[in-house]
Motif scaffolding. Structure first.
Motif: not given
Length: 436
Positions: A337-344, A346-354
């Motif tokens: 989750g932290a790795l995906a957030y470092s890539v993008n 600004a994406s809300m999909w990452i937060v929703l996925g977590v």
């Protein structure tokens, strides 16, 4: 990438092939813990698995030194030699502890000395990128103290979570995978050569854990012992120190455009402050809770008990294997989750996925009695515990929940709360012996 994968495979192969002979050596040497009331395993199991892991580390570094591209890491940086020096010292202390159970203060002093050896050879934190402030240069004493503290905390956090078969090696492997992807992105995408040592350390750490896991999964044939848990904790800390304190964020040239764009673009700069924490998030939480719990009871913070997170999973009804898989799930969720957030960022999909995956994880925690059953057509390909029970004809006339005449009610075996072998003992705490 091919050279990193080759190094990983060589490290895993050497570790895997050496673990069998090391197991026989541990049996002959008498490095086998006594079975205690809080243990899960049924038979005495040898430790000293860290010997195979250390030689896997040496093989990985040796192979990398002879590869065309990775050889530059050894030419331009002294960090691989610093890692090998610190790892050899901490491994030697772990081997002595697995055999003779040395004093807790001696182990703690050995951990600090191993960290100091790495600092003397250049593996230290030079600066910290702080959001809103920028790069903060550290004095020599500040960098040394921060490096030693991070090494000691990581070693003991990994050792604290080493309480079930395959738990510590699997969680560290997941963390090392996330860290490898992050460090490789910094090295390859931004062209920062200073990130190459951390990438190499992560690849070797993955190989050490993957090579040892087949021997350590439940039921374990060998335990890594303190010689293994302290070793992988030190390698994990070395990678975090290398990329946090050695990579200059100004080299990324991200400070351009509007203020909002700059904030999003500079997330990879600040992630090194968070990713090492997410890697050991669960072990660190277990470490803090254990210290508070034992201090509140008037015990030593390093006294072994049965209150760790994995023990609580067993208490509420999870099986040994399922408890390990749940811990794997949460480790992967936090790290990736932290790795995906470092890539993008600004994406809300990452937060929703977590959030969605966190809900699934909570559901798994609350369903300890659920046992998945395979379809009938697939029962021949799965272990017996996942097959459906055959109902006898006499049981059809019985009432709901009542066993029929030809059907015997299977007794439920209570789950024993405990740890496997030496697992669960702290890296600086003594192990309690069973009464003879």
């Amino acid at each position: 990438m091919r050279e990193y994968l080759l190094t990983l495979c060589i490290t895993a192969a050497v570790t895997y092939l050496l673990t069998g002979p090391v197991r026989k050596f541990a049996i002959v040497a008498g490095a086998m813990p006594e079975i205690r009331a809080r243990d899960v395993h049924r038979e005495p199991t040898p430790r000293l698995g860290g010997i195979a892991m250390f030689f896997g580390l040496c093989a990985g570094l040796l192979v990398a030194d002879h590869l065309t591209n990775l050889n530059e890491v050894f030419d331009k940086s002294n960090e691989p030699r610093a890692l090998l020096s610190g790892a050899a010292l901490i491994w030697l202390i772990g081997v002595l502890d697995d055999k003779f159970e040395i004093d807790a203060l001696i182990k703690l002093g050995g951990q600090m000395i191993a960290a100091g050896v790495m600092v003397m050879q250049g593996l230290t934190i030079l600066w910290l990128p702080i959001p809103g402030v920028g790069n903060v240069a550290l004095t020599q004493w500040q960098g040394t103290l921060l490096t030693v503290a991070l090494v000691v905390i990581t070693i003991n956090a990994v050792n604290f979570v080493d309480g079930l078969d395959g738990l510590a090696s699997g969680m560290v492997c997941i963390a090392a995978t996330a860290f490898f992807l992050y460090a490789y992105r910094i090295w390859y995408s931004y062209g920062i050569e200073a990130a190459a040592p951390a990438t190499l350390f992560s690849a070797i750490l993955m190989g050490m854990c993957l090579g040892f896991l087949p021997h350590n999964m439940h039921p374990a044939r060998i335990f890594m012992g303190d010689s293994g848990s302290m070793l992988i904790g030190l390698v994990l800390a070395a990678g975090a120190i290398s990329i946090t304190g050695q990579v200059d964020p100004d080299v990324m040239n991200l400070f351009s455009g509007s203020e909002r764009e700059t904030v999003h673009q500079t997330v990879p700069v600040y992630i090194p402050l968070l990713l090492p924490l997410t890697i050991i998030a669960i072990p660190a939480a277990d470490l803090i809770l254990a210290i508070v719990r034992r201090t509140w009871r008037g015990q030593s913070p390093f006294a072994a008990d049965r209150g760790h997170l994995h023990h609580r999973l067993l208490e509420i009804g999870h099986s040994h294997s399922r408890a390990v898989l749940i811990m794997y799930f949460w480790s992967a969720l936090i790290a990736f989750g932290a790795l995906a957030y470092s890539v993008n960022s600004a994406s809300m999909w990452i937060v929703l996925g977590v959030v969605f995956l966190s809900a699934i994880g909570l559901g798994l925690l609350l369903m300890p009695r659920f046992t998945p059953r395979a379809p009938r057509w697939a029962e021949a390909f799965v272990p017996p515990r996942y097959r459906r029970r055959k109902v006898l004809p006499a049981a059809a006339a019985a009432g709901p929940g009542e066993p029929g005449e030809g059907e015997k009610e299977e007794p439920r075996t209570p789950v024993t709360v405990g740890v496997s072998g030496v697992n669960g003992a702290t890296a600086v705490g003594p192990r309690s012996r069973a009464a003879r």
